[in-house]
Enzyme design. Structure first.
Site, mmCIF file in Angstrom:
data_model
loop_
_atom_site.group_PDB
_atom_site.id
_atom_site.type_symbol
_atom_site.label_atom_id
_atom_site.label_comp_id
_atom_site.label_asym_id
_atom_site.label_seq_id
_atom_site.Cartn_x
_atom_site.Cartn_y
_atom_site.Cartn_z
ATOM 1 N N HIS A 140 -19.111 -25.416 19.207
ATOM 2 C CA HIS A 140 -19.917 -25.171 17.727
ATOM 3 C C HIS A 140 -19.722 -26.575 17.064
ATOM 4 C CE1 HIS A 140 -19.880 -21.256 18.770
ATOM 5 N NE2 HIS A 140 -18.747 -20.890 18.663
ATOM 6 N N HIS A 214 -21.443 -16.761 12.825
ATOM 7 C CA HIS A 214 -20.150 -16.611 13.965
ATOM 8 C C HIS A 214 -19.638 -15.515 12.887
ATOM 9 C CE1 HIS A 214 -17.151 -16.775 16.601
ATOM 10 N NE2 HIS A 214 -17.784 -17.745 17.358
ATOM 11 N N GLU A 352 -23.578 -13.827 18.663
ATOM 12 C CA GLU A 352 -24.526 -14.996 18.115
ATOM 13 C C GLU A 352 -25.750 -15.174 18.825
ATOM 14 O OE1 GLU A 352 -21.194 -18.081 19.028
ATOM 15 O OE2 GLU A 352 -20.329 -16.084 19.615
#
Length: 386
Positions: A140, A214, A352
């Site tokens: 991420h 998220h 996601e």
């Protein structure tokens, strides 16, 4: 399904996708006086004195609170079939908890969502090493990705819509990524109560980009227990198996005959403890599903989620080719949410929308390369109902 190597850029029409991409599942009428500009309030300060603010938005029966830290959705309130509101997103009460946290609750994710193997990739013949923060891999965006940055926020009320334009410029070399990336993310609540996310980015040097959100959902209410009774549907016949580090192997495996088959609605908990090798690696579900529709110019319905007790439902439409379903496997009871209750394994899930993990190192996956003169655009629409 199209899986040819291509860039993330969609046509300009995708940025203007209608709020009724799913046909609409409104659970309440628009606000009586039309759209109202979001309300800003202090939320705390960072260690260096930077002020953090929270914006409250409401439209079409959906209530949302967003921080300028990480573009975080701190609260998402929805009514059940009887009209009772609860917060259905996992999160914290203080900025200090978000700064210290590693779970990405509600955050805007970038510069690259999901994992990059060993934090390494080669672009145009040049090798890059980006921040490693998940064992030997990058996750991420690295140790200080977009979820740990302060965004500039511009609230708006336009016609029947209300929302936030959020801006962040990631400088060349930040977390190891090449190019200065100018990013704009727009959260819109429509008159129907839909939450639309529009992502845009430009760069002055070739780079890789994979933006997502998220938010962890529990449609029964944050802190109410597990999501194992939630019924999930995913429009995907294949998924990407991983190695022990949750990096895709490159295979596009069929879901048929496996616990990964969500083509028809089923409770998440039905197969979550099966002894499938992939579930043992991930301690549940933490995989990318390959959407049957592929990359599309406009959002297409790819996922539905329903809590049978409250009646709350969620539909997700996207133009992206993949969706990461994470069943909250690593929540271990050490985190305390806004309800004052601890979060344990399975107490929330993330859906996601994305390009596939480790795409920079997987030539057969859709490309995430963005070049100067191009504009990254992608849209995801969340529709709520009962």
């Amino acid at each position: 399904m199209e899986l040819s190597r291509r860039t993330v850029m969609a046509s300009a029409a995708a940025a203007g996708v209608a709020a009724t991409a799913l046909g609409g599942t409104a659970h309440a009428s628009p606000t009586a006086s039309g759209s109202r500009k979001p309300v800003k309030e202090p939320f705390g300060k960072l260690a260096d004195g930077t002020k953090i603010y929270r914006w409250s938005l409401e439209n079409g029966g959906t209530r949302m609170k967003v921080l300028n830290y990480g573009g975080i959705v701190q609260s998402l309130e929805l009514p059940d079939r009887r009209g009772k509101y609860v917060n259905v997103s996992l999160g914290y009460d203080t900025i200090e908890e978000y700064v210290a946290g590693t779970t990405f609750f509600g955050a805007t994710i970038g510069r690259y969502g999901n994992r990059i193997a060993k934090g390494k990739f080669t672009l145009d013949g040049k090798a890059y090493q980006v921040s490693v923060n998940d064992g030997e891999n990058s996750l991420h965006g690295g140790a200080k990705g977009f979820d740990k940055r302060v965004w500039d926020i511009e609230p708006f009320a336009s016609g029947s819509d209300v929302g936030l334009h959020m801006y962040y410029t990631s400088v060349d070399g930040e977390m190891g990524y090449p190019g200065t990336l100018k990013t704009k993310v727009t959260y819109t609540l429509t008159a129907r109560g839909d939450w639309r996310i529009d992502y845009e980015a430009t760069t002055d040097k070739a780079t890789v980009v994979n933006l997502t959100n998220h938010t962890y959902y529990n449609l029964a209410g944050e802190g109410s227990g597990t999501i194992y009774d939630h019924e999930l549907t995913l429009a995907a016949s294949r998924y990407t198996p991983t190695d022990a580090g949750l990096i895709p192997t490159g295979e596009l495996a069929k879901v048929a005959g496996t616990p990964f088959d969500f083509r028809k609605a089923k409770p998440i908990g039905r197969d979550i403890r099966d002894a499938h090798p992939q579930q043992i690696l991930a301690k549940g579900f933490d995989h990318n599903w390959v959407m049957d529709k592929g990359i599309t110019a406009k959002p297409v319905l790819v996922a539905t989620l329903r809590d049978p007790v409250s009646g709350r439902g969620l539909k997700i439409a996207t133009d992206q080719p993949g969706l990461q379903f994470y069943s909250g496997n690593f929540l271990d009871g050490t985190l305390v949410g806004q309800s004052g209750r601890t979060y344990r394994q399975g107490d929330g899930l993330a859906l996601e929308t994305q390009h596939f993990p480790d795409s920079p190192n997987q030539p057969s996956f859709p490309s995430t390369v963005l070049r100067p003169g191009e504009t990254y655009r992608t849209t995801t629409v969340h529709s709520f109902g009962t």
